[in-house]
Design an enzyme around this catalytic site. Structure first.
Site, PDB file in Angstrom:
ATOM      1  N   CYS A 137      -2.104  42.910 -41.108  1.00 43.45           N
ATOM      2  CA  CYS A 137      -2.953  42.613 -39.955  1.00 43.45           C
ATOM      3  C   CYS A 137      -4.426  42.772 -40.305  1.00 43.45           C
ATOM      4  CB  CYS A 137      -2.584  43.521 -38.783  1.00 43.45           C
ATOM      5  SG  CYS A 137      -3.564  43.219 -37.291  1.00 43.45           S
ATOM      6  N   CYS A 140      -6.519  44.307 -37.516  1.00 42.77           N
ATOM      7  CA  CYS A 140      -6.353  45.759 -37.379  1.00 42.77           C
ATOM      8  C   CYS A 140      -7.105  46.518 -38.469  1.00 42.77           C
ATOM      9  CB  CYS A 140      -4.870  46.129 -37.466  1.00 42.77           C
ATOM     10  SG  CYS A 140      -3.780  45.201 -36.380  1.00 42.77           S
ATOM     11  N   ASP A 141      -7.022  46.025 -39.704  1.00 40.59           N
ATOM     12  CA  ASP A 141      -7.450  46.828 -40.851  1.00 40.59           C
ATOM     13  C   ASP A 141      -8.618  46.268 -41.646  1.00 40.59           C
ATOM     14  OD1 ASP A 141      -5.351  48.582 -40.270  1.00 40.59           O
ATOM     15  OD2 ASP A 141      -3.936  47.406 -41.457  1.00 40.59           O
TER      16      ASP A 141
END
Length: 312
Positions: A137, A140-141
Protein backbone atom coordinates in the site's frame (compact mmCIF):
# COMPACT_ATOMS: atom_id res chain seq x y z
CA UNK A 1 -22.84 -26.43 20.71
CA UNK A 2 -23.34 -22.69 21.21
CA UNK A 3 -27.10 -22.05 21.38
CA UNK A 4 -26.85 -18.35 22.26
CA UNK A 5 -28.84 -16.20 19.86
CA UNK A 6 -26.94 -13.00 19.12
CA UNK A 7 -28.51 -9.89 17.73
CA UNK A 8 -25.53 -9.31 15.45
CA UNK A 9 -22.80 -11.57 14.13
CA UNK A 10 -19.83 -9.52 12.93
CA UNK A 11 -17.41 -11.35 10.68
CA UNK A 12 -13.95 -9.81 10.58
CA UNK A 13 -11.28 -8.44 12.87
CA UNK A 14 -10.05 -5.33 11.08
CA UNK A 15 -11.12 -1.69 11.43
CA UNK A 16 -14.50 -2.37 9.80
CA UNK A 17 -15.39 -5.37 11.94
CA UNK A 18 -14.14 -3.90 15.20
CA UNK A 19 -15.85 -0.54 14.59
CA UNK A 20 -19.10 -2.29 13.78
CA UNK A 21 -18.77 -4.31 17.00
CA UNK A 22 -18.15 -1.16 19.05
CA UNK A 23 -21.29 0.46 17.68
CA UNK A 24 -23.62 -2.55 17.96
CA UNK A 25 -22.45 -3.50 21.46
CA UNK A 26 -22.71 0.07 22.67
CA UNK A 27 -26.28 0.08 21.34
CA UNK A 28 -27.02 -2.82 23.72
CA UNK A 29 -27.19 -5.36 20.91
CA UNK A 30 -25.78 -8.77 21.83
CA UNK A 31 -22.79 -9.03 19.49
CA UNK A 32 -20.40 -11.83 18.58
CA UNK A 33 -17.36 -11.06 16.45
CA UNK A 34 -15.76 -13.95 14.59
CA UNK A 35 -12.50 -12.22 13.86
CA UNK A 36 -10.03 -14.85 12.74
CA UNK A 37 -6.84 -15.82 14.59
CA UNK A 38 -5.04 -13.08 16.47
CA UNK A 39 -2.39 -11.35 14.41
CA UNK A 40 -4.30 -11.63 11.14
CA UNK A 41 -5.34 -8.70 8.98
CA UNK A 42 -3.47 -6.11 6.98
CA UNK A 43 -3.02 -3.62 9.83
CA UNK A 44 -1.31 -6.19 12.02
CA UNK A 45 1.52 -6.43 9.48
CA UNK A 46 1.91 -2.65 9.24
CA UNK A 47 4.58 -1.14 11.43
CA UNK A 48 3.56 2.51 11.87
CA UNK A 49 0.27 4.13 10.86
CA UNK A 50 0.46 7.90 10.51
CA UNK A 51 -2.75 8.65 8.62
CA UNK A 52 -5.34 7.43 11.11
CA UNK A 53 -6.97 10.46 12.81
CA UNK A 54 -6.27 10.98 16.48
CA UNK A 55 -2.66 9.83 16.54
CA UNK A 56 -0.46 12.85 15.75
CA UNK A 57 2.69 10.88 16.58
CA UNK A 58 1.54 7.82 14.65
CA UNK A 59 0.55 4.43 16.04
CA UNK A 60 1.76 0.89 15.48
CA UNK A 61 -0.67 -1.08 13.31
CA UNK A 62 -1.04 -3.99 15.78
CA UNK A 63 -1.59 -1.52 18.63
CA UNK A 64 -4.36 0.26 16.72
CA UNK A 65 -6.13 -3.04 16.05
CA UNK A 66 -5.74 -4.25 19.64
CA UNK A 67 -7.17 -0.97 20.96
CA UNK A 68 -10.18 -1.29 18.69
CA UNK A 69 -10.80 -4.80 19.92
CA UNK A 70 -10.41 -3.78 23.56
CA UNK A 71 -12.94 -1.00 23.04
CA UNK A 72 -15.45 -3.46 21.57
CA UNK A 73 -14.82 -5.87 24.46
CA UNK A 74 -15.45 -3.05 26.91
CA UNK A 75 -19.00 -2.74 25.57
CA UNK A 76 -19.63 -6.49 25.70
CA UNK A 77 -18.65 -7.96 22.33
CA UNK A 78 -17.92 -11.70 22.51
CA UNK A 79 -14.95 -12.70 20.34
CA UNK A 80 -14.14 -15.93 18.54
CA UNK A 81 -10.55 -16.12 17.27
CA UNK A 82 -11.41 -18.41 14.39
CA UNK A 83 -12.03 -18.21 10.64
CA UNK A 84 -15.52 -18.40 9.16
CA UNK A 85 -16.12 -21.64 7.25
CA UNK A 86 -19.73 -21.20 6.14
CA UNK A 87 -22.86 -19.14 6.52
CA UNK A 88 -26.50 -20.07 6.05
CA UNK A 89 -29.99 -18.92 6.92
CA UNK A 90 -32.32 -16.05 6.16
CA UNK A 91 -33.96 -13.06 7.76
CA UNK A 92 -37.03 -15.09 8.68
CA UNK A 93 -35.25 -18.06 10.26
CA UNK A 94 -32.08 -16.37 11.47
CA UNK A 95 -28.49 -16.91 10.40
CA UNK A 96 -25.91 -19.52 11.36
CA UNK A 97 -22.20 -18.92 10.94
CA UNK A 98 -19.94 -21.95 11.40
CA UNK A 99 -16.24 -21.54 12.11
CA UNK A 100 -13.41 -23.69 10.80
CA UNK A 101 -13.29 -25.35 14.22
CA UNK A 102 -16.91 -26.40 13.72
CA UNK A 103 -18.51 -24.03 16.21
CA UNK A 104 -21.89 -22.57 15.15
CA UNK A 105 -22.95 -19.04 16.02
CA UNK A 106 -26.56 -17.95 15.56
CA UNK A 107 -27.66 -14.39 14.92
CA UNK A 108 -30.58 -12.26 13.88
CA UNK A 109 -28.41 -10.37 11.37
CA UNK A 110 -24.88 -10.45 10.02
CA UNK A 111 -22.24 -7.84 9.20
CA UNK A 112 -19.61 -9.17 6.79
CA UNK A 113 -16.28 -7.38 7.28
CA UNK A 114 -13.77 -10.07 6.36
CA UNK A 115 -11.62 -7.67 4.34
CA UNK A 116 -9.35 -8.36 1.40
CA UNK A 117 -5.87 -9.81 1.20
CA UNK A 118 -3.08 -8.38 -0.89
CA UNK A 119 -1.64 -10.70 -3.50
CA UNK A 120 2.05 -11.35 -2.97
CA UNK A 121 4.89 -12.66 -5.09
CA UNK A 122 5.30 -15.74 -2.95
CA UNK A 123 8.92 -15.18 -1.94
CA UNK A 124 10.19 -16.13 1.50
CA UNK A 125 12.28 -12.97 1.62
CA UNK A 126 9.25 -10.87 0.70
CA UNK A 127 7.20 -12.24 3.60
CA UNK A 128 10.10 -11.94 6.03
CA UNK A 129 10.47 -8.22 5.27
CA UNK A 130 6.77 -7.31 5.16
CA UNK A 131 6.34 -4.14 7.19
CA UNK A 132 10.11 -3.60 7.10
CA UNK A 133 10.44 -2.17 3.64
CA UNK A 134 7.99 -4.42 1.81
CA UNK A 135 4.46 -3.07 1.48
CA UNK A 136 1.30 -3.54 -0.54
CA UNK A 137 0.00 0.00 0.00
CA UNK A 138 1.81 3.08 -1.27
CA UNK A 139 -0.84 5.40 0.16
CA UNK A 140 -0.30 3.88 3.60
CA UNK A 141 3.49 3.67 3.63
CA UNK A 142 4.87 5.95 0.92
CA UNK A 143 5.72 8.73 3.36
CA UNK A 144 8.29 6.51 5.10
CA UNK A 145 10.35 6.36 1.91
CA UNK A 146 10.99 10.05 1.53
CA UNK A 147 14.35 10.56 -0.18
CA UNK A 148 14.79 6.86 -0.92
CA UNK A 149 14.81 4.65 -4.00
CA UNK A 150 11.97 2.13 -4.25
CA UNK A 151 10.55 -0.43 -6.65
CA UNK A 152 6.97 -1.27 -7.56
CA UNK A 153 5.94 -4.64 -9.00
CA UNK A 154 2.87 -4.80 -11.23
CA UNK A 155 1.49 -3.94 -14.62
CA UNK A 156 -2.07 -2.86 -13.93
CA UNK A 157 -3.68 0.47 -13.12
CA UNK A 158 -2.89 0.07 -9.41
CA UNK A 159 0.82 -0.34 -10.13
CA UNK A 160 0.82 2.74 -12.35
CA UNK A 161 -1.06 4.76 -9.74
CA UNK A 162 1.17 3.61 -6.87
CA UNK A 163 4.34 4.32 -8.84
CA UNK A 164 3.18 7.83 -9.65
CA UNK A 165 2.12 8.44 -6.05
CA UNK A 166 5.49 7.31 -4.73
CA UNK A 167 7.33 9.92 -6.80
CA UNK A 168 6.05 12.47 -4.27
CA UNK A 169 8.45 10.96 -1.75
CA UNK A 170 11.03 8.73 -3.41
CA UNK A 171 13.95 10.07 -5.43
CA UNK A 172 13.48 7.26 -7.95
CA UNK A 173 10.91 4.54 -8.59
CA UNK A 174 11.63 1.38 -10.55
CA UNK A 175 8.46 -0.07 -12.07
CA UNK A 176 8.98 -3.78 -12.62
CA UNK A 177 6.62 -5.37 -15.14
CA UNK A 178 6.89 -9.06 -15.96
CA UNK A 179 5.37 -8.64 -19.41
CA UNK A 180 6.42 -6.69 -22.49
CA UNK A 181 5.20 -3.16 -23.15
CA UNK A 182 2.61 -4.40 -25.65
CA UNK A 183 1.14 -6.74 -23.04
CA UNK A 184 0.74 -4.26 -20.19
CA UNK A 185 -2.85 -4.44 -18.95
CA UNK A 186 -3.05 -0.93 -17.45
CA UNK A 187 -5.25 1.67 -19.11
CA UNK A 188 -3.54 4.00 -21.57
CA UNK A 189 -4.06 7.13 -19.49
CA UNK A 190 -2.58 5.65 -16.32
CA UNK A 191 0.24 4.02 -18.25
CA UNK A 192 1.17 7.21 -20.11
CA UNK A 193 1.14 9.17 -16.87
CA UNK A 194 3.52 6.76 -15.19
CA UNK A 195 5.80 6.19 -18.16
CA UNK A 196 6.24 9.92 -18.76
CA UNK A 197 7.25 10.65 -15.16
CA UNK A 198 10.97 11.39 -15.08
CA UNK A 199 11.33 9.77 -11.66
CA UNK A 200 10.01 6.41 -12.90
CA UNK A 201 12.19 3.90 -14.73
CA UNK A 202 10.22 1.05 -16.28
CA UNK A 203 11.79 -2.40 -16.61
CA UNK A 204 9.77 -4.77 -18.79
CA UNK A 205 10.00 -8.58 -18.72
CA UNK A 206 11.40 -8.28 -15.24
CA UNK A 207 10.69 -10.44 -12.20
CA UNK A 208 11.91 -10.33 -8.62
CA UNK A 209 13.83 -13.39 -7.48
CA UNK A 210 14.74 -12.24 -3.99
CA UNK A 211 14.32 -9.29 -1.65
CA UNK A 212 17.66 -8.48 -0.07
CA UNK A 213 18.21 -7.32 3.48
CA UNK A 214 18.22 -8.59 7.05
CA UNK A 215 16.14 -6.17 9.10
CA UNK A 216 15.11 -3.84 6.25
CA UNK A 217 15.09 -3.94 2.45
CA UNK A 218 18.51 -3.20 0.96
CA UNK A 219 18.00 -4.33 -2.64
CA UNK A 220 16.37 -6.72 -5.07
CA UNK A 221 17.66 -9.60 -7.15
CA UNK A 222 15.85 -9.41 -10.48
CA UNK A 223 15.85 -11.45 -13.67
CA UNK A 224 14.87 -10.67 -17.26
CA UNK A 225 12.45 -13.46 -18.15
CA UNK A 226 13.32 -13.22 -21.85
CA UNK A 227 17.10 -13.23 -21.73
CA UNK A 228 17.66 -14.83 -18.34
CA UNK A 229 20.01 -12.00 -17.41
CA UNK A 230 20.18 -11.40 -13.67
CA UNK A 231 21.08 -8.20 -11.84
CA UNK A 232 20.66 -6.36 -8.55
CA UNK A 233 18.70 -3.19 -7.92
CA UNK A 234 19.79 -0.92 -5.09
CA UNK A 235 16.45 0.00 -3.49
CA UNK A 236 15.25 0.58 0.05
CA UNK A 237 11.65 -0.38 -0.47
CA UNK A 238 9.44 -2.75 -2.46
CA UNK A 239 5.75 -2.15 -3.15
CA UNK A 240 3.80 -5.11 -4.48
CA UNK A 241 0.86 -3.92 -6.59
CA UNK A 242 -0.46 -7.06 -8.26
CA UNK A 243 -3.95 -6.83 -6.84
CA UNK A 244 -6.09 -7.75 -3.86
CA UNK A 245 -8.47 -10.64 -3.33
CA UNK A 246 -11.54 -10.14 -1.12
CA UNK A 247 -12.03 -12.80 1.54
CA UNK A 248 -15.43 -13.90 0.28
CA UNK A 249 -15.02 -17.54 -0.74
CA UNK A 250 -17.43 -18.65 1.99
CA UNK A 251 -20.10 -16.27 0.62
CA UNK A 252 -20.35 -17.79 -2.86
CA UNK A 253 -23.97 -18.63 -3.61
CA UNK A 254 -25.16 -16.90 -0.45
CA UNK A 255 -25.19 -13.23 -1.49
CA UNK A 256 -24.51 -11.37 -4.73
CA UNK A 257 -20.96 -10.35 -5.56
CA UNK A 258 -19.48 -8.15 -8.24
CA UNK A 259 -16.16 -8.10 -10.09
CA UNK A 260 -13.28 -10.03 -8.57
CA UNK A 261 -15.50 -11.41 -5.81
CA UNK A 262 -16.22 -8.20 -3.87
CA UNK A 263 -19.58 -8.04 -2.11
CA UNK A 264 -22.23 -6.08 -3.98
CA UNK A 265 -23.61 -3.36 -1.71
CA UNK A 266 -26.41 -0.88 -2.29
CA UNK A 267 -27.75 2.05 -0.29
CA UNK A 268 -24.68 2.05 1.89
CA UNK A 269 -24.08 -1.42 3.31
CA UNK A 270 -27.10 -3.47 2.21
CA UNK A 271 -26.41 -6.73 0.40
CA UNK A 272 -28.71 -8.81 -1.78
CA UNK A 273 -29.93 -10.75 1.27
CA UNK A 274 -32.13 -9.09 3.88
CA UNK A 275 -30.42 -8.99 7.26
CA UNK A 276 -26.89 -9.24 5.85
CA UNK A 277 -24.71 -6.13 5.65
CA UNK A 278 -21.16 -5.62 4.37
CA UNK A 279 -18.42 -3.22 5.40
CA UNK A 280 -14.82 -2.38 4.62
CA UNK A 281 -12.43 -3.84 2.08
CA UNK A 282 -14.68 -6.84 1.48
CA UNK A 283 -16.86 -4.47 -0.56
CA UNK A 284 -14.35 -1.70 -1.36
CA UNK A 285 -11.83 -2.22 -4.15
CA UNK A 286 -11.19 1.50 -4.60
CA UNK A 287 -10.06 3.15 -1.35
CA UNK A 288 -8.84 0.30 0.90
CA UNK A 289 -7.80 2.47 3.85
CA UNK A 290 -8.12 1.77 7.57
CA UNK A 291 -10.13 4.95 8.11
CA UNK A 292 -12.58 4.26 5.27
CA UNK A 293 -13.02 0.70 6.53
CA UNK A 294 -13.76 2.00 10.04
CA UNK A 295 -16.32 4.43 8.65
CA UNK A 296 -17.84 1.63 6.61
CA UNK A 297 -18.11 -0.47 9.78
CA UNK A 298 -19.96 2.34 11.53
CA UNK A 299 -22.41 2.57 8.62
CA UNK A 300 -23.07 -1.18 8.68
CA UNK A 301 -23.68 -1.13 12.44
CA UNK A 302 -26.17 1.71 12.15
CA UNK A 303 -27.93 -0.07 9.27
CA UNK A 304 -28.06 -3.28 11.31
CA UNK A 305 -29.43 -1.43 14.35
CA UNK A 306 -32.19 0.17 12.29
CA UNK A 307 -32.99 -3.17 10.65
CA UNK A 308 -33.35 -4.93 14.02
CA UNK A 309 -35.52 -2.14 15.41
CA UNK A 310 -37.93 -2.57 12.50
CA UNK A 311 -38.27 -6.36 12.79
CA UNK A 312 -38.52 -6.48 16.60
Amino acid sequence: MNETLYDVLVLGGGPAGYTASIYTSRAQLKTANICGPLGMGQLTTTSEVENFPGFPEGVQGPTLVQNMRAQAEKFGTVFADDHVASISGSASEGFTVTTQQGKPYKGRCVIVATGASAKWLGLESEQRLRGRGVSACATCDGFFFRGKVVAVVGGGDSAMEESTFLTKFATKVYLLIRKSKDEVKAGKFMMDKAFSNEKIEVLFNTEVEEVLGDSTVSGLKIVNNLTGEKSTLDVQGLFVAIGHAPNTKFLEGFIDMVKLGYVDVKEGTLTSKEGVFAAGDVADWKYRQAITAAGFGCMAALDAERYLSHIS
